[in-house]
Design a protein around this motif. Sequence first.
Motif, PDB file in Angstrom:
ATOM      1  N   LEU A  54       0.831  -1.213   0.000  1.00 26.77           N
ATOM      2  CA  LEU A  54       0.000   0.000   0.000  1.00 26.77           C
ATOM      3  C   LEU A  54       0.860   1.255   0.000  1.00 26.77           C
ATOM      4  O   LEU A  54       0.571   2.223  -0.705  1.00 26.77           O
ATOM      5  N   THR A  55       1.914   1.234   0.830  1.00 29.78           N
ATOM      6  CA  THR A  55       2.806   2.396   0.916  1.00 29.78           C
ATOM      7  C   THR A  55       3.394   2.710  -0.458  1.00 29.78           C
ATOM      8  O   THR A  55       3.357   3.852  -0.926  1.00 29.78           O
ATOM      9  N   ALA A  56       3.943   1.668  -1.087  1.00 33.34           N
ATOM     10  CA  ALA A  56       4.558   1.868  -2.402  1.00 33.34           C
ATOM     11  C   ALA A  56       3.522   2.358  -3.413  1.00 33.34           C
ATOM     12  O   ALA A  56       3.751   3.310  -4.162  1.00 33.34           O
ATOM     13  N   PHE A  57       2.362   1.729  -3.405  1.00 30.51           N
ATOM     14  CA  PHE A  57       1.351   2.044  -4.415  1.00 30.51           C
ATOM     15  C   PHE A  57       0.798   3.462  -4.259  1.00 30.51           C
ATOM     16  O   PHE A  57       0.768   4.241  -5.220  1.00 30.51           O
ATOM     17  N   VAL A  58       0.371   3.795  -3.048  1.00 30.58           N
ATOM     18  CA  VAL A  58      -0.257   5.119  -2.888  1.00 30.58           C
ATOM     19  C   VAL A  58       0.770   6.239  -3.026  1.00 30.58           C
ATOM     20  O   VAL A  58       0.458   7.322  -3.537  1.00 30.58           O
ATOM     21  N   GLY A  59       2.014   5.978  -2.598  1.00 29.55           N
ATOM     22  CA  GLY A  59       3.060   6.995  -2.750  1.00 29.55           C
ATOM     23  C   GLY A  59       3.432   7.212  -4.209  1.00 29.55           C
ATOM     24  O   GLY A  59       3.656   8.341  -4.658  1.00 29.55           O
ATOM     25  N   MET A  60       3.483   6.131  -4.976  1.00 30.68           N
ATOM     26  CA  MET A  60       3.798   6.268  -6.403  1.00 30.68           C
ATOM     27  C   MET A  60       2.669   6.992  -7.137  1.00 30.68           C
ATOM     28  O   MET A  60       2.907   7.851  -7.982  1.00 30.68           O
ATOM     29  N   GLU A  61       1.433   6.648  -6.794  1.00 29.49           N
ATOM     30  CA  GLU A  61       0.293   7.277  -7.466  1.00 29.49           C
ATOM     31  C   GLU A  61       0.112   8.734  -7.042  1.00 29.49           C
ATOM     32  O   GLU A  61      -0.175   9.596  -7.861  1.00 29.49           O
ATOM     33  N   GLY A  62       0.285   8.968  -5.738  1.00 27.72           N
ATOM     34  CA  GLY A  62      -0.098  10.272  -5.198  1.00 27.72           C
ATOM     35  C   GLY A  62       1.016  11.298  -5.137  1.00 27.72           C
ATOM     36  O   GLY A  62       0.747  12.494  -5.119  1.00 27.72           O
ATOM     37  N   ILE A  63       2.274  10.857  -5.099  1.00 23.36           N
ATOM     38  CA  ILE A  63       3.365  11.818  -4.922  1.00 23.36           C
ATOM     39  C   ILE A  63       4.376  11.750  -6.072  1.00 23.36           C
ATOM     40  O   ILE A  63       4.712  12.758  -6.664  1.00 23.36           O
ATOM     41  N   ILE A  64       4.850  10.557  -6.379  1.00 19.96           N
ATOM     42  CA  ILE A  64       5.871  10.447  -7.430  1.00 19.96           C
ATOM     43  C   ILE A  64       5.265  10.728  -8.813  1.00 19.96           C
ATOM     44  O   ILE A  64       5.846  11.447  -9.618  1.00 19.96           O
ATOM     45  N   GLU A  65       4.093  10.187  -9.064  1.00 21.83           N
ATOM     46  CA  GLU A  65       3.416  10.432 -10.355  1.00 21.83           C
ATOM     47  C   GLU A  65       4.374  10.319 -11.536  1.00 21.83           C
ATOM     48  O   GLU A  65       4.456  11.224 -12.372  1.00 21.83           O
ATOM     49  N   GLY A  66       5.127   9.217 -11.567  1.00 17.63           N
ATOM     50  CA  GLY A  66       6.165   9.063 -12.584  1.00 17.63           C
ATOM     51  C   GLY A  66       5.603   8.868 -13.985  1.00 17.63           C
ATOM     52  O   GLY A  66       4.605   8.174 -14.173  1.00 17.63           O
ATOM     53  N   LYS A  67       6.271   9.501 -14.930  1.00 16.00           N
ATOM     54  CA  LYS A  67       5.859   9.354 -16.333  1.00 16.00           C
ATOM     55  C   LYS A  67       6.896   8.510 -17.065  1.00 16.00           C
ATOM     56  O   LYS A  67       8.072   8.524 -16.725  1.00 16.00           O
ATOM     57  N   GLU A  68       6.444   7.813 -18.077  1.00 17.47           N
ATOM     58  CA  GLU A  68       7.327   6.977 -18.877  1.00 17.47           C
ATOM     59  C   GLU A  68       8.561   7.766 -19.309  1.00 17.47           C
ATOM     60  O   GLU A  68       8.448   8.909 -19.760  1.00 17.47           O
ATOM     61  N   GLY A  69       9.720   7.144 -19.135  1.00 17.85           N
ATOM     62  CA  GLY A  69      10.956   7.790 -19.565  1.00 17.85           C
ATOM     63  C   GLY A  69      11.634   8.618 -18.484  1.00 17.85           C
ATOM     64  O   GLY A  69      12.787   9.012 -18.622  1.00 17.85           O
ATOM     65  N   GLU A  70      10.924   8.888 -17.413  1.00 14.46           N
ATOM     66  CA  GLU A  70      11.543   9.626 -16.324  1.00 14.46           C
ATOM     67  C   GLU A  70      12.448   8.691 -15.503  1.00 14.46           C
ATOM     68  O   GLU A  70      12.324   7.474 -15.566  1.00 14.46           O
ATOM     69  N   THR A  71      13.332   9.303 -14.723  1.00 17.53           N
ATOM     70  CA  THR A  71      14.235   8.524 -13.879  1.00 17.53           C
ATOM     71  C   THR A  71      13.864   8.701 -12.412  1.00 17.53           C
ATOM     72  O   THR A  71      13.706   9.818 -11.934  1.00 17.53           O
ATOM     73  N   LEU A  72      13.709   7.561 -11.732  1.00 16.59           N
ATOM     74  CA  LEU A  72      13.395   7.558 -10.297  1.00 16.59           C
ATOM     75  C   LEU A  72      14.595   7.016  -9.540  1.00 16.59           C
ATOM     76  O   LEU A  72      15.179   6.002  -9.925  1.00 16.59           O
ATOM     77  N   PHE A  73      14.950   7.678  -8.452  1.00 19.56           N
ATOM     78  CA  PHE A  73      15.976   7.154  -7.554  1.00 19.56           C
ATOM     79  C   PHE A  73      15.279   6.607  -6.316  1.00 19.56           C
ATOM     80  O   PHE A  73      14.451   7.275  -5.708  1.00 19.56           O
ATOM     81  N   VAL A  74      15.612   5.358  -5.973  1.00 17.28           N
ATOM     82  CA  VAL A  74      15.035   4.716  -4.784  1.00 17.28           C
ATOM     83  C   VAL A  74      16.178   4.376  -3.830  1.00 17.28           C
ATOM     84  O   VAL A  74      17.094   3.643  -4.208  1.00 17.28           O
TER      85      VAL A  74
END
Lengths: 373, 373
Positions: A164-184
């Motif tokens: 849930l943490t990963a899912f809601v944080g990705m949807e609600g805050i990171i909002e990553g778009k194809e081709g973008e770079t995410l650092f974890v």
Amino acid sequence: MAPIANPRVVFIERLTSGLPVAGKHFVLDTSRTIDIENVPLNGGYLTKTLVLSPEPAMRERMRDPSVPSYTTTYTLGASIVAFAVVVVVRSEKESIKVGEYMYGQTPWEGYTVQPYTEGRITFKPEEWAPGTFDMDSLALQVVPDPKGTYPLSKYTNIMGTPGLTAFVGMEGIIEGKEGETLFVSSGASGVGSLVIQLAKMNGLRVIASAGSDAKVEYMRSLGVEVPFNYNKESYESVLSKHGPIHAFWVLQDNVGAEALDAALDASVAHGRFAICGTVATDNVQFEERYRLKNAFQIMKKRITIRGFIVPDLIPQFGGQFFQEVPALVAQGKLQSEETIIGEKWEDVPEAIIKMMSSGHGHAGKPVILVAQQ
Amino acid sequence: MAPIANPRVVFIERLTSGLPVAGKHFVLDTSRTIDIENVPLNGGYLTKTLVLSPEPAMRERMRDPSVPSYTTTYTLGASIVAFAVVVVVRSEKESIKVGEYMYGQTPWEGYTVQPYTEGRITFKPEEWAPGTFDMDSLALQVVPDPKGTYPLSKYTNIMGTPGLTAFVGMEGIIEGKEGETLFVSSGASGVGSLVIQLAKMNGLRVIASAGSDAKVEYMRSLGVEVPFNYNKESYESVLSKHGPIHAFWVLQDNVGAEALDAALDASVAHGRFAICGTVATDNVQFEERYRLKNAFQIMKKRITIRGFIVPDLIPQFGGQFFQEVPALVAQGKLQSEETIIGEKWEDVPEAIIKMMSSGHGHAGKPVILVAQQ
């Protein structure tokens, strides 16, 4: 059947600073017994605890209730209440059937008459700092029987709060778009490995750090383009070489530290940083704290940094999680790794400490298997 | 009429670190002359520069273009381009009349044939880091003639970028509700004093800090409930006594410093922090940087910290600003204070440095009056 032992982990002293100590702040109590056939249920049901899920929030619950934080606290002398998977062994409640599995907050003891009352906070918002979350409200919920498709421990991980943490944080805050770079950061952890998989499914490029070569290989197996061992390469060198980054998922042991600093420097304009944990920083003495070099980049790059816990985003994205994630798990498109850090009740106190000190040394979400069915 | 002197502030060396030095990075050049009656306008118009508005972004524009930041850079050998109020003295352009006042980016020189070309960046987004703002796009705009109602310097302050900064940040990030408490650092500054007034108009309670007793009195006159001198009382003591705070407006000389730390500790859950400047922190050496104690509160309190510059929020809130603010100024409901830190072209180089080092010692937005009409 005669009464049998009903071990429990009991909370005996409040934590004032640093990490808790097993035997001092909580202890295994083996003095209780329970007659599982005859204990009165009073219209409720009896559960047997199978899998415990130690999580950082437990440390917050050990503080004094006068100290504001995001969660309610524990009750002295009562069992520790935290996430677990249980099975129903008796029931007088029509909606709850014997043999069903449930996941949620429950006392950490062998058997429990539910709904539990011992240690349960009677939540009155006016008695707590505004925004304090009533952890006991995350009550046990019936979950599907995996019928051997996957271990029950998945409910503590991809199907539970880490997922849930990963899912809601990705949807609600990171909002990553194809081709973008995410650092974890801490990409081999429970939440980290799920964030990585969600990012890969959405077409993002991922840079991820962890503290051992084994974890680096695990992250590589998840599809991470740039996995690295922060003990061998600095955050700054990797991010400056493989950046810029569009978003940063900040995991617990990196807030305020080198990773944040390097990420601020490597961020594009309008970068999004999500922060969902802080355990390790809490334990660092003031004189040893890292001096943030790049705070000025928050303004120069107009970065948004947002701290969150799951309940903040459940109203917006919880429904979507339950629609999408179980299917993805069933199809094998999302995977999670659990690390067993204890296999009997006697292991529990030390396992809690291990989880909090990030010292279990393995990839995956730490779990404790206290009983077979 | 014979040609007359046309002084200009010319950019001669890029800044690599710290604060610029007058005479080294830029210099007053008095060698040019202009024939204001006969200079060819080529369909454009001639402006006389009246009021200069030194702002922190000028420092960013002095860097090397290879260093990413939020703004384009200056051109070596060309005039510095920054905000000013000018008056039109000749025009061949139908939409621009002689005698009209204009505000926007313009070369800092006595007279300019507009649209200016010297020093203007031909902006190609692909040549800059993503998110770099083309500062020259903030071209001169005609502003109403105040006809003596207020000095022209208001266009550099409440009616200009400081006013826009305060307005769009309050609307877009702080989103203060009646009865909430806002903490404003540097509350006696141009932006700070406007943030305070907007907050008071919306029914917020305000805590505000500044570095002198005179500034404290100025903030009190704006309606601040808890104004304090940070040289006499610590951020921590004031905020712990008069908090909690719901929002924090972080002004330039406090990012990464004690004020942020104390505010993180004093914030309620879901606090909103807006950051719109960083000059002083840029000048602090690494070894002297403050060690942030309370970064962990970002997660525990689920705080959102957002850096911004005006252009980020103009599309959403710019229209509302121009609808609401001029009327509020005309009605005397919003006021601004300007501090004259120079009264002739010879004063300009040192005045730029004064502004950047926060050393002018007075409340209000610093302005330089280089010419009467």
